[in-house]
Design a protein around this motif. Structure first.
Motif, short mmCIF file in Angstrom:
data_model
loop_
_atom_site.label_atom_id
_atom_site.label_comp_id
_atom_site.label_asym_id
_atom_site.label_seq_id
_atom_site.Cartn_x
_atom_site.Cartn_y
_atom_site.Cartn_z
N ALA A 124 -8.32 4.60 54.72
CA ALA A 124 -7.89 3.24 54.99
C ALA A 124 -6.51 3.18 55.65
CB ALA A 124 -7.89 2.42 53.70
N PHE A 125 -5.72 4.24 55.48
CA PHE A 125 -4.37 4.22 56.04
C PHE A 125 -4.24 5.25 57.16
CE2 PHE A 125 -3.70 2.81 51.60
CZ PHE A 125 -3.17 1.56 51.86
N GLN A 126 -3.22 5.07 57.98
CA GLN A 126 -2.94 6.08 59.01
C GLN A 126 -1.62 6.78 58.68
OE1 GLN A 126 -3.61 4.56 63.00
NE2 GLN A 126 -5.45 3.50 62.31
N CYS A 127 -0.48 6.21 59.05
CA CYS A 127 0.78 6.90 58.73
C CYS A 127 1.08 6.84 57.24
CB CYS A 127 1.94 6.32 59.54
SG CYS A 127 2.59 4.76 58.89
N GLY A 128 0.62 5.80 56.57
CA GLY A 128 0.79 5.69 55.12
C GLY A 128 2.08 5.03 54.68
N PHE A 129 2.94 4.62 55.63
CA PHE A 129 4.22 4.03 55.23
C PHE A 129 4.03 2.76 54.41
CE2 PHE A 129 8.19 1.67 55.83
CZ PHE A 129 9.13 2.66 55.60
N LEU A 132 3.10 -5.67 55.60
CA LEU A 132 2.81 -5.40 57.01
C LEU A 132 2.35 -3.97 57.21
CD1 LEU A 132 5.78 -7.23 58.77
CD2 LEU A 132 3.59 -8.13 57.98
N CYS A 133 1.37 -3.80 58.10
CA CYS A 133 0.89 -2.47 58.49
C CYS A 133 0.82 -2.45 60.01
CB CYS A 133 -0.48 -2.19 57.89
SG CYS A 133 -1.21 -0.65 58.50
N ARG A 134 1.54 -1.50 60.60
CA ARG A 134 1.56 -1.51 62.07
C ARG A 134 0.52 -0.57 62.66
NH1 ARG A 134 7.52 1.34 62.31
NH2 ARG A 134 6.95 2.90 60.78
FE1 FES Z 1 0.98 3.03 59.07
FE2 FES Z 1 0.17 1.04 57.52
S1 FES Z 1 -0.84 2.94 57.86
S2 FES Z 1 2.06 1.21 58.56
#
Ligand code: FES
Ligand code: FES
Length: 153
Positions: free
Chosen positions: A94-99, A131-133
């Motif tokens: 579900a996430f990419q960078c995970g921040f 927020l998720c970019r």
């Molecule tokens: Fe990168 Fe949400 S997965 S900011």
């Protein structure tokens, strides 16, 4: 000044300045790195934590305001491995960078505890402050709905 705060079930007596924000104290003194430093003005939700079970933005909370409150971060819900909700997030990529992930996990955890059968709109509302970019939100919303179907946070 000294403040007593419970963080993830552990009692801490912390020496803080009156203007110290909880986000910095958690990261620098307690060593919980999951609340992330983003906008530092309440807009992005990356610093989201639970205070007495309710989400707050830790960049907007003074450490002295957390005196005698219970703080939970993602570390605190992962003592015995990933929560069922985290498992769904992981298995569905579900996430990419995970921040954004720690804040979103806690916002979704709060939602599922209060409303175990949320609608898509409920999930969107609950996550509106996070927020998720990277993802466009769709995989995150789908994962929360799937976790709800499984009946657990
Ligand atoms: Fe990168 Fe949400 S997965 S900011
Ligand atoms: Fe707290 Fe953005 S860092 S809301």
């Amino acid at each position: 000044m000294e403040v007593e705060i419970k963080v993830n079930g552990e009692d801490w007596a912390l020496s803080v300045a009156p203007a110290d924000v909880l986000l910095d104290v958690l990261r620098e003194q307690v060593g919980t790195k999951s609340p992330k430093i983003g906008c530092e003005r309440g807009d992005c939700g990356s610093c989201t934590i639970l205070m007495d079970g309710r989400t707050v933005r830790s960049c907007l909370v003074l450490a002295v305001e957390a005196e005698r409150h219970e703080i939970t971060t993602v570390e605190g819900i992962s003592f015995e491995g990933l929560s069922p909700l985290q498992d769904v997030f992981l298995s569905s990529n579900a996430f990419q960078c995970g921040f954004c992930a720690p804040g979103i996990v806690l916002s979704a955890t709060e939602l599922l505890e209060q409303n175990p059968d949320p609608s898509r709109h409920d999930v969107q509302e609950a996550l509106a402050g996070n927020l998720c970019r990277c993802t466009g939100y769709e995989p995150i919303i789908e994962a929360v709905l799937e976790a709800a179907k499984g009946g657990s946070a």
